[in-house]
Scaffold this motif. Sequence first.
Motif, PDB file in Angstrom:
ATOM      1  N   GLN A  69       0.830  -1.207   0.000  1.00 45.09           N
ATOM      2  CA  GLN A  69       0.000   0.000   0.000  1.00 45.09           C
ATOM      3  C   GLN A  69       0.868   1.262   0.000  1.00 45.09           C
ATOM      4  O   GLN A  69       0.573   2.233  -0.691  1.00 45.09           O
ATOM      5  N   ASN A  70       1.950   1.251   0.787  1.00 50.42           N
ATOM      6  CA  ASN A  70       2.850   2.403   0.822  1.00 50.42           C
ATOM      7  C   ASN A  70       3.514   2.632  -0.533  1.00 50.42           C
ATOM      8  O   ASN A  70       3.664   3.762  -0.980  1.00 50.42           O
ATOM      9  N   PHE A  71       3.926   1.543  -1.179  1.00 50.05           N
ATOM     10  CA  PHE A  71       4.550   1.646  -2.493  1.00 50.05           C
ATOM     11  C   PHE A  71       3.557   2.194  -3.509  1.00 50.05           C
ATOM     12  O   PHE A  71       3.901   3.033  -4.341  1.00 50.05           O
ATOM     13  N   ALA A  72       2.314   1.736  -3.428  1.00 52.01           N
ATOM     14  CA  ALA A  72       1.277   2.242  -4.334  1.00 52.01           C
ATOM     15  C   ALA A  72       1.056   3.733  -4.098  1.00 52.01           C
ATOM     16  O   ALA A  72       0.844   4.493  -5.043  1.00 52.01           O
ATOM     17  N   GLY A  73       1.135   4.153  -2.842  1.00 50.79           N
ATOM     18  CA  GLY A  73       0.998   5.578  -2.524  1.00 50.79           C
ATOM     19  C   GLY A  73       2.119   6.400  -3.123  1.00 50.79           C
ATOM     20  O   GLY A  73       1.902   7.514  -3.607  1.00 50.79           O
ATOM     21  N   VAL A  74       3.329   5.853  -3.106  1.00 53.71           N
ATOM     22  CA  VAL A  74       4.473   6.551  -3.710  1.00 53.71           C
ATOM     23  C   VAL A  74       4.279   6.665  -5.220  1.00 53.71           C
ATOM     24  O   VAL A  74       4.503   7.719  -5.810  1.00 53.71           O
ATOM     25  N   LEU A  75       3.848   5.588  -5.856  1.00 52.70           N
ATOM     26  CA  LEU A  75       3.616   5.610  -7.304  1.00 52.70           C
ATOM     27  C   LEU A  75       2.523   6.606  -7.673  1.00 52.70           C
ATOM     28  O   LEU A  75       2.541   7.198  -8.752  1.00 52.70           O
ATOM     29  N   ASP A  76       1.567   6.782  -6.774  1.00 55.86           N
ATOM     30  CA  ASP A  76       0.465   7.707  -7.017  1.00 55.86           C
ATOM     31  C   ASP A  76       0.946   9.163  -7.068  1.00 55.86           C
ATOM     32  O   ASP A  76       0.298  10.015  -7.664  1.00 55.86           O
ATOM     33  N   ASN A  77       2.098   9.447  -6.448  1.00 57.54           N
ATOM     34  CA  ASN A  77       2.638  10.805  -6.429  1.00 57.54           C
ATOM     35  C   ASN A  77       3.334  11.201  -7.728  1.00 57.54           C
ATOM     36  O   ASN A  77       3.628  12.363  -7.934  1.00 57.54           O
ATOM     37  N   PHE A  78       3.639  10.231  -8.566  1.00 54.74           N
ATOM     38  CA  PHE A  78       4.315  10.507  -9.830  1.00 54.74           C
ATOM     39  C   PHE A  78       3.301  10.428 -10.967  1.00 54.74           C
ATOM     40  O   PHE A  78       2.459   9.537 -10.991  1.00 54.74           O
ATOM     41  N   SER A  79       3.418  11.357 -11.897  1.00 55.87           N
ATOM     42  CA  SER A  79       2.501  11.320 -13.027  1.00 55.87           C
ATOM     43  C   SER A  79       3.292  11.338 -14.333  1.00 55.87           C
ATOM     44  O   SER A  79       4.411  11.827 -14.386  1.00 55.87           O
ATOM     45  N   VAL A  80       2.668  10.774 -15.338  1.00 56.11           N
ATOM     46  CA  VAL A  80       3.290  10.712 -16.661  1.00 56.11           C
ATOM     47  C   VAL A  80       2.321  11.289 -17.684  1.00 56.11           C
ATOM     48  O   VAL A  80       1.107  11.263 -17.498  1.00 56.11           O
ATOM     49  N   LYS A  81       2.901  11.812 -18.761  1.00 56.43           N
ATOM     50  CA  LYS A  81       2.056  12.369 -19.825  1.00 56.43           C
ATOM     51  C   LYS A  81       1.385  11.235 -20.575  1.00 56.43           C
ATOM     52  O   LYS A  81       1.976  10.189 -20.821  1.00 56.43           O
ATOM     53  N   GLN A  82       0.149  11.480 -20.926  1.00 59.74           N
ATOM     54  CA  GLN A  82      -0.571  10.517 -21.748  1.00 59.74           C
ATOM     55  C   GLN A  82      -1.223  11.298 -22.881  1.00 59.74           C
ATOM     56  O   GLN A  82      -1.939  12.275 -22.641  1.00 59.74           O
ATOM     57  N   PHE A  83      -0.923  10.898 -24.108  1.00 59.18           N
ATOM     58  CA  PHE A  83      -1.483  11.584 -25.259  1.00 59.18           C
ATOM     59  C   PHE A  83      -2.763  10.883 -25.682  1.00 59.18           C
ATOM     60  O   PHE A  83      -2.796   9.667 -25.826  1.00 59.18           O
ATOM     61  N   VAL A  84      -3.811  11.659 -25.861  1.00 53.54           N
ATOM     62  CA  VAL A  84      -5.105  11.117 -26.249  1.00 53.54           C
ATOM     63  C   VAL A  84      -5.503  11.730 -27.587  1.00 53.54           C
ATOM     64  O   VAL A  84      -5.537  12.950 -27.736  1.00 53.54           O
ATOM     65  N   LYS A  85      -5.781  10.857 -28.550  1.00 52.80           N
ATOM     66  CA  LYS A  85      -6.217  11.347 -29.865  1.00 52.80           C
ATOM     67  C   LYS A  85      -7.735  11.444 -29.856  1.00 52.80           C
ATOM     68  O   LYS A  85      -8.426  10.518 -29.453  1.00 52.80           O
ATOM     69  N   SER A  86      -8.230  12.567 -30.301  1.00 49.98           N
ATOM     70  CA  SER A  86      -9.677  12.732 -30.379  1.00 49.98           C
ATOM     71  C   SER A  86     -10.142  12.393 -31.786  1.00 49.98           C
ATOM     72  O   SER A  86      -9.336  12.183 -32.692  1.00 49.98           O
ATOM     73  N   ALA A  87     -11.417  12.376 -31.971  1.00 45.00           N
ATOM     74  CA  ALA A  87     -11.993  12.019 -33.276  1.00 45.00           C
ATOM     75  C   ALA A  87     -11.537  12.990 -34.348  1.00 45.00           C
ATOM     76  O   ALA A  87     -11.207  14.139 -34.068  1.00 45.00           O
ATOM     77  N   GLU A  88     -11.540  12.512 -35.580  1.00 40.26           N
ATOM     78  CA  GLU A  88     -11.114  13.355 -36.704  1.00 40.26           C
ATOM     79  C   GLU A  88     -12.084  14.508 -36.895  1.00 40.26           C
ATOM     80  O   GLU A  88     -13.297  14.352 -36.743  1.00 40.26           O
ATOM     81  N   ASP A  89     -11.529  15.636 -37.222  1.00 42.00           N
ATOM     82  CA  ASP A  89     -12.341  16.802 -37.556  1.00 42.00           C
ATOM     83  C   ASP A  89     -12.689  16.682 -39.040  1.00 42.00           C
ATOM     84  O   ASP A  89     -11.817  16.757 -39.897  1.00 42.00           O
ATOM     85  N   SER A  90     -13.959  16.479 -39.352  1.00 41.67           N
ATOM     86  CA  SER A  90     -14.352  16.217 -40.744  1.00 41.67           C
ATOM     87  C   SER A  90     -14.129  17.424 -41.653  1.00 41.67           C
ATOM     88  O   SER A  90     -13.906  17.266 -42.843  1.00 41.67           O
TER      89      SER A  90
END
Length: 160
Positions: A69-90
Amino acid sequence: MQIGMYGSPMHVMTNDKVQDKKGCLKAIGKDALKDTAKIGGITLGTAAAASLVTGNSKKVSGLLSSMKQNFAGVLDNFSVKQFVKSAEDSVADTVSESQTYVSLKEVLKDSKFIKKLNSLPTPAKAGLLAGGLAFMIASPIILIANAAKGGATEAKFEER
């Protein structure tokens, strides 16, 4: 001119005082192999002992759960970028990207490795944890010892 540190293959090959370079490298490799076997034994022994202790002790099992649980708490403090592609603009025929930040805990939670690890019984998890820690502690010690032994072995092969 010699290159590298004493006992390293590069140093042996560039050391003019060493006549039997092949024999010297073979002796250094044999010592390193023995030490590698020692670290394997230490790792397996520690893992087996931790597995047995955890299987027979609720207190150790609780400690392992708390560490997780403590290790999971430590991992929760770090964030990473996540790229999300949205739908095509017609209209423009383009795909827009947006970036969000996700905690490292969320990223790892869905990985195959973590799913397999979580499905293991508690004694197996404790064994893996203890073996990993023993390996992390013993590896640098063995590497330093190998370097020192390699230098001593090279010195034995040098002609005076």
